[in-house]
Design a protein around this motif. Structure first.
Motif, PDB file in Angstrom:
ATOM      1  N   ILE A   1      48.472   3.137  23.658  1.00 18.63           N
ATOM      2  CA  ILE A   1      49.233   4.381  23.606  1.00 18.63           C
ATOM      3  C   ILE A   1      48.510   5.347  22.684  1.00 18.63           C
ATOM      4  O   ILE A   1      48.013   4.967  21.620  1.00 18.63           O
ATOM      5  CB  ILE A   1      50.656   4.156  23.062  1.00 18.63           C
ATOM      6  CG1 ILE A   1      51.352   3.018  23.797  1.00 18.63           C
ATOM      7  CG2 ILE A   1      51.486   5.427  23.155  1.00 18.63           C
ATOM      8  CD1 ILE A   1      52.646   2.585  23.122  1.00 18.63           C
ATOM      9  N   CYS A   2      48.466   6.614  23.088  1.00 17.84           N
ATOM     10  CA  CYS A   2      47.903   7.632  22.206  1.00 17.84           C
ATOM     11  C   CYS A   2      48.901   7.944  21.099  1.00 17.84           C
ATOM     12  O   CYS A   2      50.079   8.223  21.373  1.00 17.84           O
ATOM     13  CB  CYS A   2      47.582   8.905  22.996  1.00 17.84           C
ATOM     14  SG  CYS A   2      46.999  10.254  21.937  1.00 17.84           S
ATOM     15  N   ASP A   3      48.438   7.907  19.865  1.00 17.34           N
ATOM     16  CA  ASP A   3      49.359   8.136  18.752  1.00 17.34           C
ATOM     17  C   ASP A   3      49.629   9.626  18.523  1.00 17.34           C
ATOM     18  O   ASP A   3      50.397   9.995  17.636  1.00 17.34           O
ATOM     19  CB  ASP A   3      48.861   7.471  17.465  1.00 17.34           C
ATOM     20  CG  ASP A   3      47.617   8.122  16.889  1.00 17.34           C
ATOM     21  OD1 ASP A   3      47.059   9.037  17.550  1.00 17.34           O
ATOM     22  OD2 ASP A   3      47.193   7.729  15.788  1.00 17.34           O
ATOM     23  N   PHE A   4      49.021  10.482  19.363  1.00 15.40           N
ATOM     24  CA  PHE A   4      49.302  11.922  19.264  1.00 15.40           C
ATOM     25  C   PHE A   4      50.160  12.395  20.433  1.00 15.40           C
ATOM     26  O   PHE A   4      51.280  12.858  20.235  1.00 15.40           O
ATOM     27  CB  PHE A   4      48.001  12.733  19.212  1.00 15.40           C
ATOM     28  CG  PHE A   4      48.236  14.201  19.032  1.00 15.40           C
ATOM     29  CD1 PHE A   4      48.452  14.735  17.780  1.00 15.40           C
ATOM     30  CD2 PHE A   4      48.272  15.059  20.123  1.00 15.40           C
ATOM     31  CE1 PHE A   4      48.704  16.095  17.610  1.00 15.40           C
ATOM     32  CE2 PHE A   4      48.512  16.413  19.967  1.00 15.40           C
ATOM     33  CZ  PHE A   4      48.726  16.929  18.707  1.00 15.40           C
ATOM     34  N   CYS A   5      49.649  12.267  21.672  1.00 10.67           N
ATOM     35  CA  CYS A   5      50.396  12.817  22.810  1.00 10.67           C
ATOM     36  C   CYS A   5      51.288  11.791  23.496  1.00 10.67           C
ATOM     37  O   CYS A   5      52.134  12.148  24.320  1.00 10.67           O
ATOM     38  CB  CYS A   5      49.440  13.434  23.834  1.00 10.67           C
ATOM     39  SG  CYS A   5      48.452  12.231  24.768  1.00 10.67           S
ATOM     40  N   GLY A   6      51.110  10.490  23.175  1.00  5.75           N
ATOM     41  CA  GLY A   6      51.976   9.457  23.728  1.00  5.75           C
ATOM     42  C   GLY A   6      51.588   8.965  25.104  1.00  5.75           C
ATOM     43  O   GLY A   6      52.323   8.180  25.705  1.00  5.75           O
ATOM     44  N   ASN A   7      50.430   9.381  25.639  1.00  7.56           N
ATOM     45  CA  ASN A   7      49.996   8.895  26.948  1.00  7.56           C
ATOM     46  C   ASN A   7      49.688   7.404  26.898  1.00  7.56           C
ATOM     47  O   ASN A   7      49.241   6.886  25.870  1.00  7.56           O
ATOM     48  CB  ASN A   7      48.760   9.655  27.428  1.00  7.56           C
ATOM     49  CG  ASN A   7      49.115  10.958  28.114  1.00  7.56           C
ATOM     50  OD1 ASN A   7      50.284  11.314  28.223  1.00  7.56           O
ATOM     51  ND2 ASN A   7      48.112  11.689  28.554  1.00  7.56           N
ATOM     52  N   TYR A   8      49.899   6.743  28.031  1.00  2.00           N
ATOM     53  CA  TYR A   8      49.638   5.316  28.151  1.00  2.00           C
ATOM     54  C   TYR A   8      48.302   5.102  28.868  1.00  2.00           C
ATOM     55  O   TYR A   8      47.963   5.831  29.796  1.00  2.00           O
ATOM     56  CB  TYR A   8      50.726   4.620  28.983  1.00  2.00           C
ATOM     57  CG  TYR A   8      52.103   4.653  28.383  1.00  2.00           C
ATOM     58  CD1 TYR A   8      52.624   3.520  27.775  1.00  2.00           C
ATOM     59  CD2 TYR A   8      52.888   5.805  28.421  1.00  2.00           C
ATOM     60  CE1 TYR A   8      53.904   3.539  27.229  1.00  2.00           C
ATOM     61  CE2 TYR A   8      54.152   5.831  27.874  1.00  2.00           C
ATOM     62  CZ  TYR A   8      54.658   4.697  27.285  1.00  2.00           C
ATOM     63  OH  TYR A   8      55.922   4.711  26.745  1.00  2.00           O
ATOM     64  N   PHE A   9      47.575   4.085  28.461  1.00  2.26           N
ATOM     65  CA  PHE A   9      46.317   3.733  29.109  1.00  2.26           C
ATOM     66  C   PHE A   9      46.275   2.218  29.293  1.00  2.26           C
ATOM     67  O   PHE A   9      46.427   1.471  28.325  1.00  2.26           O
ATOM     68  CB  PHE A   9      45.119   4.173  28.262  1.00  2.26           C
ATOM     69  CG  PHE A   9      44.997   5.667  28.137  1.00  2.26           C
ATOM     70  CD1 PHE A   9      44.198   6.398  28.994  1.00  2.26           C
ATOM     71  CD2 PHE A   9      45.713   6.347  27.153  1.00  2.26           C
ATOM     72  CE1 PHE A   9      44.096   7.780  28.885  1.00  2.26           C
ATOM     73  CE2 PHE A   9      45.618   7.728  27.035  1.00  2.26           C
ATOM     74  CZ  PHE A   9      44.809   8.439  27.898  1.00  2.26           C
ATOM     75  N   CYS A  10      46.080   1.803  30.547  1.00  3.75           N
ATOM     76  CA  CYS A  10      45.970   0.362  30.791  1.00  3.75           C
ATOM     77  C   CYS A  10      44.615  -0.127  30.290  1.00  3.75           C
ATOM     78  O   CYS A  10      43.751   0.650  29.889  1.00  3.75           O
ATOM     79  CB  CYS A  10      46.155   0.050  32.275  1.00  3.75           C
ATOM     80  SG  CYS A  10      44.742   0.487  33.305  1.00  3.75           S
ATOM     81  N   ASP A  11      44.416  -1.447  30.363  1.00  2.00           N
ATOM     82  CA  ASP A  11      43.194  -2.026  29.807  1.00  2.00           C
ATOM     83  C   ASP A  11      41.941  -1.639  30.587  1.00  2.00           C
ATOM     84  O   ASP A  11      40.832  -1.911  30.140  1.00  2.00           O
ATOM     85  CB  ASP A  11      43.307  -3.562  29.716  1.00  2.00           C
ATOM     86  CG  ASP A  11      43.729  -4.197  31.032  1.00  2.00           C
ATOM     87  OD1 ASP A  11      43.808  -3.479  32.052  1.00  2.00           O
ATOM     88  OD2 ASP A  11      43.994  -5.412  31.044  1.00  2.00           O
ATOM     89  N   ARG A  12      42.094  -0.986  31.740  1.00  2.00           N
ATOM     90  CA  ARG A  12      40.921  -0.554  32.504  1.00  2.00           C
ATOM     91  C   ARG A  12      40.709   0.945  32.426  1.00  2.00           C
ATOM     92  O   ARG A  12      39.738   1.457  32.959  1.00  2.00           O
ATOM     93  CB  ARG A  12      41.082  -0.961  33.972  1.00  2.00           C
ATOM     94  CG  ARG A  12      41.083  -2.469  34.141  1.00  2.00           C
ATOM     95  CD  ARG A  12      41.523  -2.893  35.507  1.00  2.00           C
ATOM     96  NE  ARG A  12      42.104  -4.219  35.449  1.00  2.00           N
ATOM     97  CZ  ARG A  12      42.630  -4.840  36.480  1.00  2.00           C
ATOM     98  NH1 ARG A  12      42.655  -4.248  37.650  1.00  2.00           N
ATOM     99  NH2 ARG A  12      43.134  -6.046  36.356  1.00  2.00           N
TER     100      ARG A  12
END
Length: 284
Positions: free
Chosen positions: A24-35
């Protein structure tokens, strides 16, 4: 994501289909999977492709929920909502503030470019997309939107080159391939357009296309049908055009091309029927 001890058992059994870990981005909150996120290094945490923020493990999700949005992220979110509501001028104002507060905010520069293009400020839009691409050269949406802006500026050759860049970055993204084929056809390069749109159709039919829209396959058939008509291949064009008509939104151009092909084949009554539909759909 799962509260089950050890993680979601279905995901664990099928790691190719499910992302077992995420950040998770600690600024905008976007999620990113492991790929989908960069791996970072021993000295630097991986960064968010959207805003440049630091990515933290997904295990912090509950701890981060309910946290107040940073001002730049809030302006970005409002700008995107304005864009989605068809209010590009309002979007520009919000996104101007987002990039002022956070100059490294790739997604805000991209959205700002889209909003500026929507207000007819194409040169400024182009500069916004180029800023986004300096921050993230692999941002395929900015590459795609940049190509469309160049086309709106009547720089067709530059638009083709920009679509080529987008295709090189994401060969599984069909929209640049379809739009590139349209430009080639408009330039009289019909055989090249046909080859280009055939590649897009093969990609869409394979099930491996990324970011495909609801009508992309119908649109590709529409372009292919038009190219076949221009090449004088009328018999081949008819089933392709019918696919576009049956699977896409009503388009006067599809019916016009069908009418023309039928006329050339001597099927006059059918041609007149198709021409009547084309005339009824065409804007006055």
């Amino acid at each position: 994501m799962s509260k089950a001890p050890g993680g979601n058992p279905v995901a664990l059994r099928d790691p190719e289909a499910f992302a077992v870990e995420f950040m998770i981005c600690d600024f905008c909150g976007n999620y990113f999977c492991d790929r989908c996120h960069a791996s970072g290094s021993l000295l630097r945490a991986p960064r968010c492709a959207s805003c440049g923020g630091r990515l933290v493990p997904g295990s912090r999700l509950e701890r981060m929920s309910g946290r107040e949005r940073p001002a730049a992220a809030a302006h970005h979110d409002r700008g995107v909502r304005h864009l989605e509501s068809g209010r590009p001028e309002d979007a520009v104002r919000e996104l101007d503030e987002a990039v002022r507060l956070r100059p490294e905010y790739t997604a805000a520069h991209r959205a700002r470019g889209i909003a500026l293009a929507g207000t007819g400020r194409h040169a400024e839009a182009l500069a916004a997309f180029e800023r986004a691409l300096r921050l993230d050269p692999s941002d395929v949406v900015s590459l795609f939107e940049r190509a469309g802006t160049l086309l709106a500026m009547e720089r067709a050759a530059d638009a083709v080159a920009a679509y080529d860049q987008a295709i090189a970055v994401r060969p599984d993204y069909p929209a640049p391939q379809i739009n590139r084929a349209i430009i080639l056809m408009d330039a009289g390069r019909d055989a090249e357009a046909l080859a280009a749109v055939d590649r897009a159709i093969a990609l869409l039919a394979s099930g491996g296309a990324a970011g495909a829209g609801r009508y992309d396959l119908a649109s590709a058939h529409s372009v292919k049908g038009a190219a076949l008509v221009k090449l004088g291949r009328y018999e081949e064009a008819l089933p392709v055009i019918d696919h576009a008509i049956d699977n896409g939104p009503d388009s006067w151009n599809d019916y016009y091309n069908k009418s023309y092909a039928l006329e050339r084949l001597g099927r006059i009554a059918e041609s007149e029927t198709a021409r009547g539909i084309a005339d009824s759909l065409r804007e006055p």
